[in-house]
Design an enzyme around this catalytic site. Sequence first.
Site, mmCIF file in Angstrom:
data_model
loop_
_atom_site.group_PDB
_atom_site.id
_atom_site.type_symbol
_atom_site.label_atom_id
_atom_site.label_comp_id
_atom_site.label_asym_id
_atom_site.label_seq_id
_atom_site.Cartn_x
_atom_site.Cartn_y
_atom_site.Cartn_z
ATOM 1 N N TYR A 6 5.369 34.404 -39.720
ATOM 2 C CA TYR A 6 3.944 34.630 -39.477
ATOM 3 C C TYR A 6 3.119 34.199 -40.679
ATOM 4 O O TYR A 6 3.656 33.943 -41.760
ATOM 5 C CB TYR A 6 3.687 36.105 -39.133
ATOM 6 N N ARG A 58 3.254 26.719 -46.093
ATOM 7 C CA ARG A 58 4.220 27.827 -46.203
ATOM 8 C C ARG A 58 4.886 28.081 -44.851
ATOM 9 O O ARG A 58 6.084 28.337 -44.761
ATOM 10 C CB ARG A 58 3.501 29.076 -46.726
ATOM 11 N N ARG A 86 19.841 37.469 -24.776
ATOM 12 C CA ARG A 86 20.120 37.951 -26.124
ATOM 13 C C ARG A 86 21.502 37.547 -26.644
ATOM 14 O O ARG A 86 22.521 37.990 -26.110
ATOM 15 C CB ARG A 86 19.983 39.480 -26.152
ATOM 16 N N HIS A 144 23.192 36.716 -30.781
ATOM 17 C CA HIS A 144 22.800 36.659 -32.190
ATOM 18 C C HIS A 144 22.576 35.216 -32.634
ATOM 19 O O HIS A 144 21.645 34.917 -33.357
ATOM 20 C CB HIS A 144 23.856 37.321 -33.080
ATOM 21 N N LYS A 160 8.249 34.137 -45.090
ATOM 22 C CA LYS A 160 7.316 35.126 -44.524
ATOM 23 C C LYS A 160 7.767 35.453 -43.104
ATOM 24 O O LYS A 160 7.188 34.988 -42.112
ATOM 25 C CB LYS A 160 5.885 34.578 -44.567
ATOM 26 N N GLU A 213 7.289 42.576 -56.368
ATOM 27 C CA GLU A 213 5.960 42.422 -55.763
ATOM 28 C C GLU A 213 5.634 43.691 -54.997
ATOM 29 O O GLU A 213 6.440 44.628 -54.951
ATOM 30 C CB GLU A 213 5.927 41.207 -54.835
ATOM 31 N N LEU A 230 7.490 36.771 -52.098
ATOM 32 C CA LEU A 230 6.760 35.846 -51.251
ATOM 33 C C LEU A 230 5.807 35.046 -52.151
ATOM 34 O O LEU A 230 5.083 35.637 -52.956
ATOM 35 C CB LEU A 230 5.924 36.608 -50.208
HETATM 36 C C1 LIG Z 1 5.534 40.800 -49.390
HETATM 37 C C2 LIG Z 1 4.224 40.127 -49.606
HETATM 38 N N1 LIG Z 1 3.937 39.661 -50.823
HETATM 39 C C3 LIG Z 1 2.750 39.062 -51.092
HETATM 40 C C4 LIG Z 1 1.790 38.910 -50.104
HETATM 41 C C5 LIG Z 1 0.492 38.224 -50.433
HETATM 42 O O1 LIG Z 1 0.483 36.931 -49.885
HETATM 43 P P1 LIG Z 1 -0.867 36.184 -49.515
HETATM 44 O O2 LIG Z 1 -1.649 36.069 -50.788
HETATM 45 O O3 LIG Z 1 -0.415 34.872 -48.993
HETATM 46 O O4 LIG Z 1 -1.569 37.027 -48.505
HETATM 47 C C6 LIG Z 1 2.055 39.364 -48.814
HETATM 48 C C7 LIG Z 1 1.062 39.208 -47.756
HETATM 49 O O5 LIG Z 1 1.191 39.722 -46.678
HETATM 50 C C8 LIG Z 1 3.296 39.996 -48.555
HETATM 51 O O6 LIG Z 1 3.602 40.459 -47.327
#
Ligand SMILES: Cc1ncc(COP(=O)(O)O)c(C=O)c1O
Length: 292
Positions: free
Chosen positions: A31, A50, A102, A104, A149, A181, A205
């Site tokens: 997403y 991304r 379904r 895996h 993501k 993070e 991320l």
């Molecule tokens: C785990 C994580 N880290 C960092 C971010 C920040 O990313 P962005 O600046 O692209 O929104 C997000 C955004 O949802 C996230 O889910």
Amino acid sequence: MLAYLNGEYLDRARAAVSVEDRGFLFGDGVYEVTRAHDGRLFEAERHLRRLERGLAALQIARPRELESGSLIEISERLLRDDGLTSGDATVYLQITRGVAPRTHHFPPAGTSPTVYLSASSLAVPDDTRARGAAVILTTDLRWERCDLKTINLLPNIVGKQQAVAAGAFEAVFVRGDVVTEGASTNVFAVLDGELRTHPATHRILPGITRDVVLEIARESERELGVPVREVSLTSVELRRASEVFLTSTTNDVMPVTCIDGAVVGNGTPGPIARRLHAALVARMTGTAAAAR
Ligand SMILES: Cc1ncc(COP(=O)(O)O)c(C=O)c1O
């Protein structure tokens, strides 16, 4: 409010996917959340890059909307038709591996990915920003591909709920003793006169806001008076930082003034965070005025 689902614009309340969608069954999808201001998408190309990287890494077929380059058009139409052409909004985009019995392992070649987009208005958390946010530290229980993501967000959800239960704004993950993070944000800190954030490895991320803020910070290193280093911090270092802040698409730059109940710096939003926030908003809104 509308939804775009597999080629159609539908009433969002009536848009539905199959119970055999691999997103529903396995969380098998990716997403993006893209910011819009006054109906204009912010850094859409970076979000698309991304997204494409995530699809390729997970071998999810590229949907035709990506091939035809229409994802931006669809996003802009949703913003327009939902009346979100002034102020702040977000566009949510999700692509799953599609609908199949379904198993895996991957479904048969030719299974169409499911493509869903919708737009929502965004209440920018300026009140929290003015005071500064409280965070808690919690163990990073996630897998080794946090750079993707994916819609698999259980550790993030559990972490965020721990934060909410503690009356905090965000949960900050710590792996071993390394601050990685936040549950839905990247983390920055000013420590010993340097601006630091975890490098863009598989442990975090690569946030789009993180990227833009790093760019701004590097461009204005001299005015800010702090060199920028993509070097991780330990939880002890985070606690003794003079400033800590979070970045994300929905929070912009969010100063942190409290970690696990202990005050950060002098307990008020710091000057580096305030200046980076102003510069980010100026970029987003296309105004120099916001940077003052
Ligand atoms: C785990 C994580 N880290 C960092 C971010 C920040 O990313 P962005 O600046 O692209 O929104 C997000 C955004 O949802 C996230 O889910």
